[in-house]
Design an enzyme around this catalytic site. Sequence first.
Site, PDB file in Angstrom:
ATOM      1  N   GLY A   1      79.486  -6.018 -66.061  1.00 50.72           N
ATOM      2  CA  GLY A   1      80.589  -5.192 -66.549  1.00 50.72           C
ATOM      3  C   GLY A   1      80.948  -4.108 -65.557  1.00 50.72           C
ATOM      4  N   SER A   2      81.307  -2.953 -66.106  1.00 53.12           N
ATOM      5  CA  SER A   2      81.934  -1.905 -65.286  1.00 53.12           C
ATOM      6  C   SER A   2      81.074  -1.364 -64.159  1.00 53.12           C
ATOM      7  CB  SER A   2      82.328  -0.739 -66.183  1.00 53.12           C
ATOM      8  OG  SER A   2      83.071  -1.209 -67.269  1.00 53.12           O
ATOM      9  N   THR A   3      79.764  -1.622 -64.169  1.00 55.14           N
ATOM     10  CA  THR A   3      78.925  -1.085 -63.101  1.00 55.14           C
ATOM     11  C   THR A   3      79.296  -1.708 -61.755  1.00 55.14           C
ATOM     12  OG1 THR A   3      77.278  -2.662 -63.867  1.00 55.14           O
ATOM     13  CG2 THR A   3      76.907  -0.358 -64.405  1.00 55.14           C
ATOM     14  N   LEU A   4      80.131  -2.750 -61.761  1.00 52.46           N
ATOM     15  CA  LEU A   4      80.546  -3.355 -60.494  1.00 52.46           C
ATOM     16  C   LEU A   4      81.819  -2.730 -59.932  1.00 52.46           C
ATOM     17  CD1 LEU A   4      79.928  -7.154 -60.173  1.00 52.46           C
ATOM     18  CD2 LEU A   4      78.480  -5.212 -59.639  1.00 52.46           C
TER      19      LEU A   4
END
Lengths: 90, 574
Positions: B293-296
């Site tokens: 998810g958004s951690t990328l």
Amino acid sequence: VAKLNLLLLLVLVVCALGLVTSQHKARKLFSELERAQARAHELDVEYGKLQLEASTWALHARIERVAKGTLGMRTPDARQVRVVGVAGAR
Amino acid sequence: VSAAAPALVRMPVWRARFVMAGLVAGFFVLAARSLYLQAMQTQFLQEKGEARYSRVLEVPGTRGRILDRNGEALAISTPVQSVWAIPGDVRAGPAQLKKLAALLGLETRELRRKLEDASRDFIYLQRQIAPEAAERVARLGLEGVYQHREYRRYYPGGEVTAHAVGFTGVDEAGQEGVELAFEARLGGTPGSRRVIKDRRGRVVEDVESIRAAQDGRDLQLSLDGKIQSLAYAALKGAVAAHKAKAGALVVIDVRSGELLALANVPSFNPNNRARLAGAQLRNRAVTDVFEPGSTLKPFTVALALESGRVSPSSPVHIGTGGLRIANYTIQDPHAETVLSVAQVIQKSSNVGAARIALALRREDLWSLFNRAGFGAAPQIGFPGEASGRLRPAESWRPIEQATMAYGHGISVSLLQLARAYTVFARDGELVPATLLKSDVPARGSRVISVQTARQVRAMLELAVQPGGTAPRARIMGWRVAGKTGTAHKQENGGYAEDKYIASFVGFAPASAPRLVVAVMIDEPANGQYFGGVVAAPVFAEVARGALRALGVPYDAPLEPVPLPGAGEEAREST
């Protein structure tokens, strides 16, 4: 000739006795070495056990429990901690 | 009767000869026999003779210890006794059997059943009992009951270090974790030697060493007992509070790439593995992959900054109603219609990240992900390290390129994710991760430029400020930076509507990063599921304790960090 033979016999007997004693001594020393080695091993085992015991007592969870519960300690606020640099450290 | 005069009788000569020949023949027989024994059968006879007094002794090779970075024991072998019997030889009265059963912790009935099977020559009555109990068994003096020494592995760290350290089987061979990964180094090989024993069973002479025993070597891990314990407690607390299925946490030292903590929940007690389920055994942080998810997003943005197309303040059009690509719409819950690139990270906007990614070449995006260590095993030597899935760029369709920008359609392990963040923490270098203690700073490989890394770092610091997605990650005394992730779980080829993976990856202190901490909580089911609410507080707790334990100087004013007020926390798009 008889005299020489007698002398040789004597030497032979002395040598034989010497061999017996030295063999006996060697065995005694060896069994001592064996015992010492066994003892060293025992101590090694005990060291391991004590280490095990030490780390069981020093479990961080346990230390925290004791510090907080029994001793009534608490973690200091960051404001109560001063970090000092060591000379030479970056 | 007349007195017989002794008469000189002349014996025939052949009789004397006969006796003589007999004697000579006898002598030859003896000589031949002795020749036969001395020259031809000597080896056999010597063996027989030696068997009367010489014995072969087993020399045990002990397995090496596993220590943490401060020398505290995580796994130690200690001798225990195993009691065995030759069923046919056992002579014992009912009272003695009862005593024996009690000492061995068996039912008397069970013991009797074991001993009834007279067809077997060897049967274990009980393996690995304490030396004290073994001594009492020996004192019973039962015929046909014997003992031999074995080693048993103890794990003082228990469930806290269970996954990292792993465990061995009953025969002391590594089965999981470090015990398996470093088997060759830890394992000892038993040797044997031939000795002469006297009548009383004492060894009196060492004849030869048949095979030298080799003790296993000790292994010092990079784990820090204090941080590990803290991490496990914090993770366990969060998993319980959010009624989650599982959780994992990784702490990496930015300078050396050493893993300071590796925790998984649920865990198990390696000292007592009677009832173990597969779920408890799984080392999720290393072997399980998930859609991050958004951690990328920071990686997408870093690439855009590298390409020179955008700067942190460039506007990105978000619009309302999401972004439509083919027949799929990327949703965004944010009210703003225009965000700056920095705000895309701060508020974790999916549409923003997708728009930024669509302006880039897919090969470049793939290459960045690849260089950040995704899609390849991190090679810390752990059994079953997951490499995740990063499909080749040629197969990406536009929609995939857009979703990849915010971490969908790609899968990573938590360890990979934590390590990838060293790129931002180390001014653009990816550091090789290791589970073994190393005293030298690791050499990294450059992934992005120093300038880009610092710009992204500033954005990640914004994300934990009020107005970002993770104000709960802040701690007093140190500046932190990081990114939340909240992703729908994949199930049966699609996304589960109500199952999430909440994550947070961050580092501290932000001015000169020392630690990367990655937290993943699987299926939080207590109402909250955003990474900023579920995972960020775990990060804060672990980072605070770890920075204090390491004595890292403060880089922020010492003011209490308030919990975010209403409207100060940005909602993340999932």
